[in-house]
Design an enzyme around this catalytic site. Structure first.
Site, PDB file in Angstrom:
ATOM      1  N   LYS A   1       0.831  -1.219   0.000  1.00 28.90           N
ATOM      2  CA  LYS A   1       0.000   0.000   0.000  1.00 28.90           C
ATOM      3  C   LYS A   1       0.850   1.247   0.000  1.00 28.90           C
ATOM      4  O   LYS A   1       2.048   1.231   0.332  1.00 28.90           O
ATOM      5  CB  LYS A   1      -0.940   0.021   1.212  1.00 28.90           C
ATOM      6  CG  LYS A   1      -0.248  -0.075   2.590  1.00 28.90           C
ATOM      7  CD  LYS A   1       0.276   1.229   3.148  1.00 28.90           C
ATOM      8  CE  LYS A   1       1.046   1.054   4.444  1.00 28.90           C
ATOM      9  NZ  LYS A   1       1.837   2.198   4.833  1.00 28.90           N
TER      10      LYS A   1
ATOM     11  N   ASP B   1      -1.614  -2.289  10.201  1.00 25.53           N
ATOM     12  CA  ASP B   1      -1.840  -2.208   8.756  1.00 25.53           C
ATOM     13  C   ASP B   1      -2.365  -3.520   8.170  1.00 25.53           C
ATOM     14  O   ASP B   1      -2.669  -3.582   6.970  1.00 25.53           O
ATOM     15  CB  ASP B   1      -0.529  -1.881   8.024  1.00 25.53           C
ATOM     16  CG  ASP B   1      -0.084  -0.448   8.232  1.00 25.53           C
ATOM     17  OD1 ASP B   1      -0.892   0.366   8.700  1.00 25.53           O
ATOM     18  OD2 ASP B   1       1.086  -0.161   7.913  1.00 25.53           O
TER      19      ASP B   1
HETATM   20  O1  C5P Z   1       0.737  -2.173  14.749  1.00 20.70           O
HETATM   21  P1  C5P Z   1       2.155  -2.413  14.361  1.00 20.70           P
HETATM   22  O2  C5P Z   1       2.775  -3.547  15.143  1.00 20.70           O
HETATM   23  O3  C5P Z   1       2.352  -2.565  12.897  1.00 20.70           O
HETATM   24  O4  C5P Z   1       2.943  -1.105  14.768  1.00 20.70           O
HETATM   25  C1  C5P Z   1       4.345  -1.070  14.821  1.00 20.70           C
HETATM   26  C2  C5P Z   1       4.791   0.103  15.650  1.00 20.70           C
HETATM   27  O5  C5P Z   1       4.488   1.323  14.983  1.00 20.70           O
HETATM   28  C3  C5P Z   1       4.101   0.232  16.986  1.00 20.70           C
HETATM   29  O6  C5P Z   1       4.760  -0.516  17.971  1.00 20.70           O
HETATM   30  C4  C5P Z   1       4.208   1.719  17.263  1.00 20.70           C
HETATM   31  O7  C5P Z   1       5.494   2.061  17.722  1.00 20.70           O
HETATM   32  C5  C5P Z   1       4.064   2.320  15.884  1.00 20.70           C
HETATM   33  N1  C5P Z   1       2.675   2.703  15.574  1.00 20.70           N
HETATM   34  C6  C5P Z   1       2.138   3.802  16.229  1.00 20.70           C
HETATM   35  N2  C5P Z   1       0.846   4.186  15.955  1.00 20.70           N
HETATM   36  C7  C5P Z   1       0.107   3.516  15.036  1.00 20.70           C
HETATM   37  C8  C5P Z   1       0.644   2.406  14.358  1.00 20.70           C
HETATM   38  C9  C5P Z   1       1.943   2.029  14.654  1.00 20.70           C
HETATM   39  O8  C5P Z   1       2.793   4.430  17.066  1.00 20.70           O
HETATM   40  N3  C5P Z   1      -1.146   3.924  14.785  1.00 20.70           N
END
Ligand code: C5P
Length: 310
Positions: A12, A146
């Site tokens: 994406k 995501d």
């Molecule tokens: O959700 P995911 O594990 O992909 O997110 C990875 C990291 O990205 C999280 O640990 C966080 O540090 C950051 N993140 C965030 N806010 C979001 C999505 C991701 O701070 N909405």
């Protein structure tokens, strides 16, 4: 004979990525518009009676790919996805996962999330667990912010962590040039750099608001207006961590791109073109300028996770 199931899920680009102040749980509230593009991760799941979850990874030749950049243990999101499906439906068997990467690794294009979404669908099909669409969505959301979007695809608005989705209306195709770097950026580090620089400047981060200008441009199917409305709050922190991306952005703009923006948390730069022909011209210019390690012309929107063989 166990049944192999092959699923592909798209990468994406974020057309809008507005980031609010860090929450107690460490996540940031988002107002984002995702568009799936025609770069895919392909995951084949083959059940292994009484076995464990294993994974092998290779990449399409178009990708600048270092196999060492993808972990094959519990840190691999596809492995976690298979375990999550097994746990949710009481499956004791293992599965062999084979990933063919078509989305840049750690590139801000949700390649790992696409692996997870494809693995969820492939395992659910291969183990014949009879999951509903809602259950697949919830499993995806438990794996990363995501991941649900990779399941659904097309163009969608994301709020919350980015996992609460609603479809966005669009007309026509957008033509993108994805300018990728061999080195990746860590998503948590890019978010942390945003927080750090706001604190340093004494700047308060406002709550994120969906861009109505962008939504109108998408409905009109007007790439010029879409280009003007692209916004990414993670671009400045990504540039702070990888300053040479400025040259990548500039080389795309030199080739008359409608806009050039860091994709997600970067370092991939997405340049928006007027047409497929124009995308090829931008790609040639960026390649000649040497400001990216690999350049891919893609269009969007693309469909979400889809079974392609079983
Ligand atoms: O959700 P995911 O594990 O992909 O997110 C990875 C990291 O990205 C999280 O640990 C966080 O540090 C950051 N993140 C965030 N806010 C979001 C999505 C991701 O701070 N909405």
């Amino acid at each position: 004979m166990p049944r192999s199931v092959t699923v592909r899920a798209p990468g994406k680009v974020n057309l809008q990525l507005s980031v609010g102040p860090r929450r107690e749980d460490g996540y940031h509230p988002l107002a984002t518009v995702f568009q799936a593009v025609e770069l895919y991760e392909t995951v084949t799941a083959t059940p292994v009676l009484g076995g464990d979850v294993t994974v092998a990874v290779r990449a399409q030749p178009t990708l600048a790919f270092d196999p060492a950049s993808v972990p094959l243990d519990e840190r691999n999101l596809a492995v976690r996805a298979a375990r999550a499906v097994a746990q949710a439906y009481g499956i004791d068997d293992g599965v062999r996962l084979e990933i063919v990467k078509g989305v840049p690794v750690a590139g801000g294009m949700a390649g790992g999330s696409a692996d997870a979404a494809a693995a969820v669908v492939a395992c659910a099909e291969a183990w014949e667990v009879g999951a509903t669409r809602r259950e697949l969505h919830d499993l995806c959301a438990s794996l990363g912010s995501d991941v649900p979007f990779s399941l659904h695809g097309h163009t969608a608005v994301g709020v919350g962590r980015g996992d609460e989705l609603s479809p966005a209306m669009t007309h026509g195709e957008l033509h993108w040039v994805m300018c990728t770097q061999r080195a990746g950026l860590s998503t948590p580090e890019v978010f942390a750099e945003l927080d750090r620089s706001a604190e340093e400047d004494g700047r308060e981060i406002p709550d994120p608001v969906l861009s109505q200008t962008l939504m109108a441009a998408l409905i009109a199917g007007d790439p010029h207006a879409v280009g003007e409305a692209l916004v990414n709050d993670l671009q400045a922190p990504a540039l702070a961590l990888m300053p040479r991306l400025r040259e990548t952005l500039d080389s795309a703009l030199d080739a008359d791109a409608l806009a050039a923006i860091v994709s997600g948390s970067g370092p991939t730069v997405a340049a928006l073109a007027r047409s497929r022909q124009h995308a090829l011209a931008i790609a040639a210019h960026v390649t000649a300028a040497g400001t990216a390690d690999a350049v891919l012309c893609v269009s969007g929107p693309a469909a979400g996770a889809t079974v392609v063989a079983s």
